[in-house]
Design a protein around this motif. Structure first.
Motif, PDB file in Angstrom:
ATOM      1  N   UNK A 232       0.740  -1.138   0.071  1.00 14.79           N
ATOM      2  CA  UNK A 232       0.017  -0.038   0.021  1.00 14.79           C
ATOM      3  C   UNK A 232       0.786   1.056  -0.046  1.00 14.79           C
ATOM      4  N   UNK A 233       2.131   1.172   0.512  1.00 17.36           N
ATOM      5  CA  UNK A 233       2.792   2.325   0.761  1.00 17.36           C
ATOM      6  C   UNK A 233       4.208   1.985  -0.199  1.00 17.36           C
ATOM      7  N   UNK A 234       4.456   2.936  -1.227  1.00 18.82           N
ATOM      8  CA  UNK A 234       5.798   2.597  -1.881  1.00 18.82           C
ATOM      9  C   UNK A 234       6.722   4.043  -1.857  1.00 18.82           C
ATOM     10  N   UNK A 235       6.085   4.991  -1.504  1.00 15.57           N
ATOM     11  CA  UNK A 235       6.790   6.330  -1.262  1.00 15.57           C
ATOM     12  C   UNK A 235       7.307   6.501  -0.020  1.00 15.57           C
ATOM     13  N   UNK A 236       8.371   6.713   0.267  1.00 15.37           N
ATOM     14  CA  UNK A 236       8.559   7.307   1.894  1.00 15.37           C
ATOM     15  C   UNK A 236       8.190   8.057   2.321  1.00 15.37           C
ATOM     16  N   UNK A 237       7.522   8.006   3.615  1.00  9.37           N
ATOM     17  CA  UNK A 237       6.930   9.292   4.018  1.00  9.37           C
ATOM     18  C   UNK A 237       7.181   9.687   5.507  1.00  9.37           C
ATOM     19  N   UNK A 238       8.075  11.132   5.630  1.00 13.41           N
ATOM     20  CA  UNK A 238       8.667  11.417   6.895  1.00 13.41           C
ATOM     21  C   UNK A 238       7.889  12.533   7.761  1.00 13.41           C
ATOM     22  N   UNK A 239       7.535  12.335   8.847  1.00  7.62           N
ATOM     23  CA  UNK A 239       6.788  13.031   9.736  1.00  7.62           C
ATOM     24  C   UNK A 239       7.655  13.492  10.859  1.00  7.62           C
ATOM     25  N   UNK A 240       7.079  14.708  11.428  1.00  3.50           N
ATOM     26  CA  UNK A 240       7.990  15.290  12.606  1.00  3.50           C
ATOM     27  C   UNK A 240       6.911  14.857  13.712  1.00  3.50           C
ATOM     28  N   UNK A 241       7.307  14.146  14.645  1.00  4.15           N
ATOM     29  CA  UNK A 241       6.785  13.752  15.768  1.00  4.15           C
ATOM     30  C   UNK A 241       7.213  14.077  17.020  1.00  4.15           C
ATOM     31  N   UNK A 242       6.184  14.525  18.218  1.00  7.08           N
ATOM     32  CA  UNK A 242       6.844  15.024  19.343  1.00  7.08           C
ATOM     33  C   UNK A 242       5.906  14.190  20.439  1.00  7.08           C
ATOM     34  N   UNK A 243       6.837  13.379  21.257  1.00  2.51           N
ATOM     35  CA  UNK A 243       6.251  12.711  22.507  1.00  2.51           C
ATOM     36  C   UNK A 243       6.568  13.345  23.705  1.00  2.51           C
ATOM     37  N   UNK A 244       5.725  13.930  24.456  1.00  2.05           N
ATOM     38  CA  UNK A 244       6.264  14.654  25.450  1.00  2.05           C
ATOM     39  C   UNK A 244       6.525  15.837  24.997  1.00  2.05           C
ATOM     40  N   UNK A 245       8.015  16.279  25.457  1.00  2.00           N
ATOM     41  CA  UNK A 245       8.460  17.458  24.877  1.00  2.00           C
ATOM     42  C   UNK A 245       9.558  17.070  23.702  1.00  2.00           C
ATOM     43  N   UNK A 246       9.914  16.059  23.518  1.00  2.00           N
ATOM     44  CA  UNK A 246      10.944  15.361  22.595  1.00  2.00           C
ATOM     45  C   UNK A 246      10.523  15.541  21.002  1.00  2.00           C
ATOM     46  N   UNK A 247      10.940  16.034  20.415  1.00  2.00           N
ATOM     47  CA  UNK A 247      10.834  15.915  18.833  1.00  2.00           C
ATOM     48  C   UNK A 247      11.626  15.071  17.916  1.00  2.00           C
ATOM     49  N   UNK A 248      11.202  14.204  17.246  1.00  2.00           N
ATOM     50  CA  UNK A 248      12.103  13.464  16.398  1.00  2.00           C
ATOM     51  C   UNK A 248      11.365  13.142  15.065  1.00  2.00           C
ATOM     52  N   UNK A 249      11.952  12.631  13.986  1.00  2.00           N
ATOM     53  CA  UNK A 249      11.368  12.469  12.799  1.00  2.00           C
ATOM     54  C   UNK A 249      11.160  10.815  12.681  1.00  2.00           C
ATOM     55  N   UNK A 250       9.995  10.470  12.234  1.00  2.00           N
ATOM     56  CA  UNK A 250       9.494   9.258  11.939  1.00  2.00           C
ATOM     57  C   UNK A 250       9.507   9.116  10.620  1.00  2.00           C
ATOM     58  N   UNK A 251       9.747   7.939   9.919  1.00  2.00           N
ATOM     59  CA  UNK A 251       9.654   7.774   8.562  1.00  2.00           C
ATOM     60  C   UNK A 251       8.964   6.452   8.309  1.00  2.00           C
ATOM     61  N   UNK A 252       7.996   6.648   7.272  1.00  5.49           N
ATOM     62  CA  UNK A 252       7.305   5.200   6.808  1.00  5.49           C
ATOM     63  C   UNK A 252       8.032   4.550   5.630  1.00  5.49           C
TER      64      UNK A 252
END
Length: 402
Positions: A232-252
């Motif tokens: 279902x997913x071919x293209x890479x998707x990148x989102x900025x995610x924040x858990x608590x106060x900590x930001x990071x990048x999440x890639x599918x």
């Protein structure tokens, strides 16, 4: 007319071999997966044909008697296409088509076709086109000879319908052009990755259809396309995610699969760059699938190939809401089989000793998601404080229980 035909399900039969290297149990798993691939591509499977042989026949893949049986069934039941579970040589394809007089495709071409259907961006379409041309190059004679009978349908999208006078030299020129185009886009994507700054990067990896995109949606509170079909997913998707106060990048990332065509591994290498450059891997597994251990092994093999096997990893067993097992009676002394193992028993097996944080969740039911967020937070934090040792804005988001 073509659109109407493609909107309908093609009637297909599947063909696979039991060999010295592929026992009957393993073939059943592969044939189940092939049927799901066929369904994803838009086919309805009428029957499966299997044969036990020492190795594939060099002329017909299966024995001539089995091929006659397949031909008779195909004619009687108006079957459109015959799909073989392994990649066929150009001569096998040609010989089988002469006898069966139907469209013959193999697992590789079926996977390429699904990728062609699902490629949304220019980059993904270029990657798929390159893989298709590299697959077609040694098969040009066969493709052009039978082109008049092959009007659309599974395995016929894209370069399969190039004009008949196209020769090998033009195809090779096209391959060179596509490779140059991909190199140019790769450079742009590498620049984009650098421009994301020093944020910690986590990548969702796993077999196809294990729920990575659904999990991405839950964690990032965004809408990434998710569907109960393969790739279902071919293209890479990148989102900025924040858990608590900590930001990071999440890639599918694109899902892995057994017997993945080498053409696709090559052309999708830059998609895997997102995995290579990740600081943390979140390996998602469908625990409700009977072959989930094989899936883990297949993913680990590809991670090893791209030099990412030893990255910090969180092992996430998804779809616990779909997990089921057959409980044995207490007086039943027969051997315990896989289907008799409960989820709690699985948790006490090798999973308890994997050395990686291991969680059991349901992304669709949002079960145990707080535990997953806490674990990812802790793993990202470990990496973050080595990168920013003097950054004092961090604090414990998840309070210790009293």
């Amino acid at each position: 007319m073509l659109e109407k035909k493609e909107a309908q399900y093609e009637k297909v039969v599947l063909v696979g071999l039991i060999t010295r290297d592929q026992p009957e149990e393993k073939l059943e798993e592969y044939m189940d997966e092939l049927e799901f691939l066929a369904y994803t591509a838009g086919a309805e499977v009428a029957k499966r044909f299997t044969q036990k042989m020492e190795k594939p026949d060099s002329k017909f893949f299966v024995g001539s008697g089995k091929l006659d049986e397949i031909t008779a069934f195909v004619e009687e039941n108006e079957i459109d296409t015959v799909i073989f579970d392994d990649e066929l040589t150009p001569s096998q394809l040609k010989n089988i088509e002469k006898v069966v007089e139907r469209k013959i495709i193999d697992r590789t071409q079926l996977i390429l076709d699904i990728f062609a259907q699902r490629a949304q961006t220019s980059y993904a379409r270029t990657q798929v086109e390159l893989a298709q041309y590299e697959y077609l190059l040694p098969r040009l004679t066969r493709m052009w000879t039978h082109l008049e009978r092959q009007r659309g349908g599974i395995g016929m999208r894209g370069p399969g319908e190039t004009e008949i006078e196209t020769d090998r030299r033009i195809i090779r020129d096209r391959i060179t052009l596509l490779k140059d185009k991909l190199k140019s886009i790769d450079k742009q994507m590498a620049t984009q990755r650098k421009n994301r700054g020093a944020l910690v990067r986590a990548a969702l990896v796993g077999y196809t259809n294990v729920g990575k995109s659904t999990l991405m949606n839950v964690l990032s509170k965004s809408e990434v396309f998710a569907e109960d079909k393969l790739f279902a997913t071919l293209d890479t998707t990148v989102r900025k995610v924040v858990i608590g106060n900590l930001p990071f990048l999440l890639t599918d990332t694109v899902g892995f699969i057994r017997k993945l065509p080498t053409q696709l591994v090559e052309s999708f290498k830059s998609t895997l760059d997102e995995v290579r450059e990740a600081d943390l891997l979140v390996h998602v597994v469908d625990i409700s699938h009977p072959s989930f251990e094989d899936h883990i092994h297949s993913v680990d093999e590809i991670l090893n190939e791209i030099g990412s096997k030893d990255k910090p990893t969180v092992l996430v067993f998804n779809k616990i809401d779909n997990f089921s097992y057959i409980k044995k009676d207490e007086d039943d002394l027969t051997e315990v089989k896989r289907e008799n193992i409960s989820l709690e028993e699985w948790k006490r097996t090798w999973m308890a000793k994997s050395g990686n944080p291991t969680l059991f969740i349901s992304a669709t039911q949002k079960e145990n998601m707080d535990e997953l967020r806490k674990t990812i937070y802790e793993e990202v934090k470990k990496i973050h404080i080595t990168r920013f040792p003097y950054n004092d804005f961090l604090f414990e988001y998840f309070e210790e229980e009293n």
